[in-house]
Design an enzyme around this catalytic site. Structure first.
Site, PDB file in Angstrom:
ATOM      1  N   LYS A  79       0.802  -1.237   0.000  1.00 46.43           N
ATOM      2  CA  LYS A  79       0.000   0.000   0.000  1.00 46.43           C
ATOM      3  C   LYS A  79       0.834   1.286   0.000  1.00 46.43           C
ATOM      4  CE  LYS A  79      -4.296  -1.699   2.020  1.00 46.43           C
ATOM      5  NZ  LYS A  79      -5.355  -1.465   3.019  1.00 46.43           N
ATOM      6  N   GLU A 133      -6.378  13.276  -3.829  1.00 47.04           N
ATOM      7  CA  GLU A 133      -6.125  14.093  -2.630  1.00 47.04           C
ATOM      8  C   GLU A 133      -6.063  13.261  -1.342  1.00 47.04           C
ATOM      9  OE1 GLU A 133      -9.226  16.863  -1.565  1.00 47.04           O
ATOM     10  OE2 GLU A 133      -7.887  18.029  -0.271  1.00 47.04           O
ATOM     11  N   ASP A 187     -10.361   2.648   0.976  1.00 45.65           N
ATOM     12  CA  ASP A 187     -10.750   2.176   2.322  1.00 45.65           C
ATOM     13  C   ASP A 187     -11.655   3.207   2.993  1.00 45.65           C
ATOM     14  OD1 ASP A 187      -9.572  -0.314   2.671  1.00 45.65           O
ATOM     15  OD2 ASP A 187      -7.662   0.521   3.361  1.00 45.65           O
ATOM     16  N   GLY A 239      -8.604   3.324  17.368  1.00 42.81           N
ATOM     17  CA  GLY A 239      -7.556   2.811  16.484  1.00 42.81           C
ATOM     18  C   GLY A 239      -6.864   3.926  15.724  1.00 42.81           C
ATOM     19  N   ALA A 263      -6.462   1.413   8.556  1.00 46.44           N
ATOM     20  CA  ALA A 263      -7.895   1.639   8.305  1.00 46.44           C
ATOM     21  C   ALA A 263      -8.337   2.928   8.991  1.00 46.44           C
ATOM     22  CB  ALA A 263      -8.715   0.453   8.801  1.00 46.44           C
ATOM     23  N   ASN A 279      -6.354   5.545  21.024  1.00 54.24           N
ATOM     24  CA  ASN A 279      -5.476   4.435  20.601  1.00 54.24           C
ATOM     25  C   ASN A 279      -4.589   3.974  21.736  1.00 54.24           C
ATOM     26  OD1 ASN A 279      -4.801   2.759  18.309  1.00 54.24           O
ATOM     27  ND2 ASN A 279      -2.736   3.634  18.441  1.00 54.24           N
ATOM     28  N   GLY A 294     -18.909  -3.830   8.991  1.00 61.96           N
ATOM     29  CA  GLY A 294     -17.754  -3.747   8.107  1.00 61.96           C
ATOM     30  C   GLY A 294     -18.005  -4.303   6.712  1.00 61.96           C
TER      31      GLY A 294
HETATM   32  N1  LIG Z   1     -14.336  -3.484   6.187  1.00 62.94           N
HETATM   33  C1  LIG Z   1     -13.343  -3.117   5.403  1.00 62.94           C
HETATM   34  O1  LIG Z   1     -13.513  -2.820   4.224  1.00 62.94           O
HETATM   35  C2  LIG Z   1     -11.946  -3.014   5.959  1.00 62.94           C
HETATM   36  C3  LIG Z   1     -10.955  -2.325   5.249  1.00 62.94           C
HETATM   37  C4  LIG Z   1      -9.667  -2.235   5.800  1.00 62.94           C
HETATM   38  C5  LIG Z   1      -9.403  -2.843   7.020  1.00 62.94           C
HETATM   39  N2  LIG Z   1     -10.399  -3.508   7.675  1.00 62.94           N
HETATM   40  C6  LIG Z   1     -10.141  -4.137   8.981  1.00 62.94           C
HETATM   41  O2  LIG Z   1      -9.681  -3.134   9.852  1.00 62.94           O
HETATM   42  C7  LIG Z   1      -8.885  -3.739  10.865  1.00 62.94           C
HETATM   43  C8  LIG Z   1      -7.658  -2.863  11.100  1.00 62.94           C
HETATM   44  O3  LIG Z   1      -6.851  -2.905   9.944  1.00 62.94           O
HETATM   45  P1  LIG Z   1      -5.551  -1.997   9.809  1.00 62.94           P
HETATM   46  O4  LIG Z   1      -5.020  -2.216   8.455  1.00 62.94           O
HETATM   47  O5  LIG Z   1      -5.855  -0.632  10.268  1.00 62.94           O
HETATM   48  O6  LIG Z   1      -4.577  -2.698  10.889  1.00 62.94           O
HETATM   49  P2  LIG Z   1      -3.324  -2.045  11.620  1.00 62.94           P
HETATM   50  O7  LIG Z   1      -2.720  -0.979  10.780  1.00 62.94           O
HETATM   51  O8  LIG Z   1      -2.506  -3.188  12.080  1.00 62.94           O
HETATM   52  O9  LIG Z   1      -3.971  -1.304  12.918  1.00 62.94           O
HETATM   53  C9  LIG Z   1      -4.563  -2.042  13.945  1.00 62.94           C
HETATM   54  C10 LIG Z   1      -5.163  -1.097  14.976  1.00 62.94           C
HETATM   55  O10 LIG Z   1      -5.854  -1.890  15.958  1.00 62.94           O
HETATM   56  C11 LIG Z   1      -5.350  -1.568  17.252  1.00 62.94           C
HETATM   57  N3  LIG Z   1      -5.443  -2.751  18.105  1.00 62.94           N
HETATM   58  C12 LIG Z   1      -5.226  -4.046  17.755  1.00 62.94           C
HETATM   59  N4  LIG Z   1      -5.431  -4.849  18.819  1.00 62.94           N
HETATM   60  C13 LIG Z   1      -5.797  -4.038  19.858  1.00 62.94           C
HETATM   61  C14 LIG Z   1      -6.161  -4.262  21.208  1.00 62.94           C
HETATM   62  N5  LIG Z   1      -6.198  -5.497  21.721  1.00 62.94           N
HETATM   63  N6  LIG Z   1      -6.489  -3.195  21.985  1.00 62.94           N
HETATM   64  C15 LIG Z   1      -6.458  -1.941  21.479  1.00 62.94           C
HETATM   65  N7  LIG Z   1      -6.133  -1.665  20.195  1.00 62.94           N
HETATM   66  C16 LIG Z   1      -5.813  -2.693  19.393  1.00 62.94           C
HETATM   67  C17 LIG Z   1      -3.942  -1.103  17.010  1.00 62.94           C
HETATM   68  O11 LIG Z   1      -3.527  -0.335  18.120  1.00 62.94           O
HETATM   69  P3  LIG Z   1      -1.966   0.019  18.385  1.00 62.94           P
HETATM   70  O12 LIG Z   1      -1.623   1.151  17.464  1.00 62.94           O
HETATM   71  O13 LIG Z   1      -1.982   0.413  19.819  1.00 62.94           O
HETATM   72  O14 LIG Z   1      -1.189  -1.239  18.108  1.00 62.94           O
HETATM   73  C18 LIG Z   1      -4.140  -0.280  15.730  1.00 62.94           C
HETATM   74  O15 LIG Z   1      -4.686   0.987  16.053  1.00 62.94           O
HETATM   75  C19 LIG Z   1      -8.545  -5.148  10.384  1.00 62.94           C
HETATM   76  O16 LIG Z   1      -9.296  -6.066  11.160  1.00 62.94           O
HETATM   77  C20 LIG Z   1      -9.023  -5.169   8.950  1.00 62.94           C
HETATM   78  O17 LIG Z   1      -9.523  -6.434   8.567  1.00 62.94           O
HETATM   79  C21 LIG Z   1     -11.659  -3.596   7.169  1.00 62.94           C
END
Ligand SMILES: NC(=O)c1ccc[n+]([C@@H]2O[C@H](COP(=O)([O-])OP(=O)(O)OC[C@H]3O[C@@H](n4cnc5c(N)ncnc54)[C@H](OP(=O)(O)O)[C@@H]3O)[C@@H](O)[C@H]2O)c1
Length: 284
Positions: free
Chosen positions: A72, A84, A108, A131, A135, A155, A248
């Site tokens: 990405k 943008e 996204d 978070g 995403a 966060n 989602g």
């Molecule tokens: N529906 C859709 O179209 C779509 C699109 C994109 C992503 N998603 C989903 O979105 C989710 C996040 O994706 P991402 O790419 O943003 O992942 P990422 O960059 O790894 O970010 C994960 C986030 O979750 C937090 N987190 C994880 N476990 C936690 C816990 N136990 N307690 C508190 N905070 C926690 C992390 O906090 P820290 O910073 O403190 O580690 C971080 O803010 C995934 O499950 C993905 O499948 C869905």
């Protein structure tokens, strides 16, 4: 004169791992439903092969592709321009190829925004975002560009949270604050929209972000990015409290719709894509 249509428009996805990515099923369902002569090919592209994969797509006159982990950010080096929001987010998950030029978008956040717009206009709204990962970043930027006034970023990791709050405050008209995530976090009463943009709930219907669910209320919109399983514990709690919920799957479907529109110019129906994913995830 030839009446044949043996040459399809080509789209697809570059990521690794890629076997668990359901996008191909939903996009091809939309192409079939609308009689669009296009294909979406899910490709496993390793980190070092991204440049060759892009060269191949250009050579084969693909009209565009999605890219996911781990491409990405790296893909940006291969593009001619950025939309943008993608420029602010600093990540691209959808590339359009037109006249040999590549433009990067981030669908996204746009998928989330389109899903949210089915229940409210984010303009002048106050958002609480759980978070600060990829995403969350995409969602925060898109909501800010759509006119949200304030985004509270809750966060666990301080530096990630602070850097997202700084990005929003500096690059958009919205104000943003970082809020350290303390156990049993109470969602402020002034929140119009709460978004879980963490990975909590992915593959686990009982996992619940560590918030005081008693602070969710009627009149609030509670959205979750988790699409599998889509009826998350958070959304069930929010419904009990009388909040409006968004799952989602809606975000994922709309992300696909935005991509198809960017590539083909066509508006496709959400229902057939939604039904395809719901069947895949056993929630039909
Ligand atoms: N529906 C859709 O179209 C779509 C699109 C994109 C992503 N998603 C989903 O979105 C989710 C996040 O994706 P991402 O790419 O943003 O992942 P990422 O960059 O790894 O970010 C994960 C986030 O979750 C937090 N987190 C994880 N476990 C936690 C816990 N136990 N307690 C508190 N905070 C926690 C992390 O906090 P820290 O910073 O403190 O580690 C971080 O803010 C995934 O499950 C993905 O499948 C869905």
């Amino acid at each position: 004169m030839s009446e044949h249509h043996f040459l399809s428009l080509l789209t697809g996805s570059f990521s690794t791992p890629s076997d668990d990515n359901p996008t191909v099923a939903m996009v091809e369902a939309a192409y079939r439903h609308h009689g669009i002569n296009a294909r979406y090919i899910n490709c496993d592209v390793k980190k070092d092969n991204l440049a060759d994969a892009i060269r191949g797509a250009k050579a084969m006159e693909w009209i565009g592709f999605n890219c996911s982990m781990p491409h990405k950010v790296a893909v940006i080096d291969h593009l001619d321009g950025l939309a943008e929001s993608a420029a602010i987010i600093g990540a691209v998950n959808c590339v359009v190829i037109a006249d040999g030029k590549l433009t990067g978008h981030n669908t996204d956040g746009q998928g989330f925004l389109t899903s949210l717009q089915s229940v409210t206009d984010p303009k002048d709204k106050r958002i609480t975002l759980l978070g600060a990962g990829g995403a969350a970043r995409a969602i925060a930027v898109e909501l800010a560009l759509a006119g949200a006034t304030h985004i509270g970023i809750v966060n666990r990791d301080q530096s990630r949270g602070e850097s997202l709050a700084k990005l929003i405050s500096e690059k958009t008209k919205a104000k943003a604050d970082f809020i350290p995530w303390t156990s049993g976090y109470r969602v402020p009463e002034t929140t119009d929209v709460l978004v879980n943009a963490t990975s909590i709930g992915l593959g686990d219907a009982e996992a619940l972000p560590d918030i005081d669910t008693g602070s969710l209320r009627k009149g609030m919109i509670v959205a979750d990015v988790i699409f599998n399983p889509p009826r998350t514990h958070l959304l069930r709690k929010a419904e009990e409290q009388g909040a409006v919920t968004l799952d989602g799957l809606g975000m994922l479907v709309n992300q696909g719709r935005v991509g198809i529109k960017l590539w083909t110019g066509k508006d496709v129906e959400a229902s057939v894509m939604h039904a395809t994913l719901a069947t895949l995830f056993g929630v039909a």
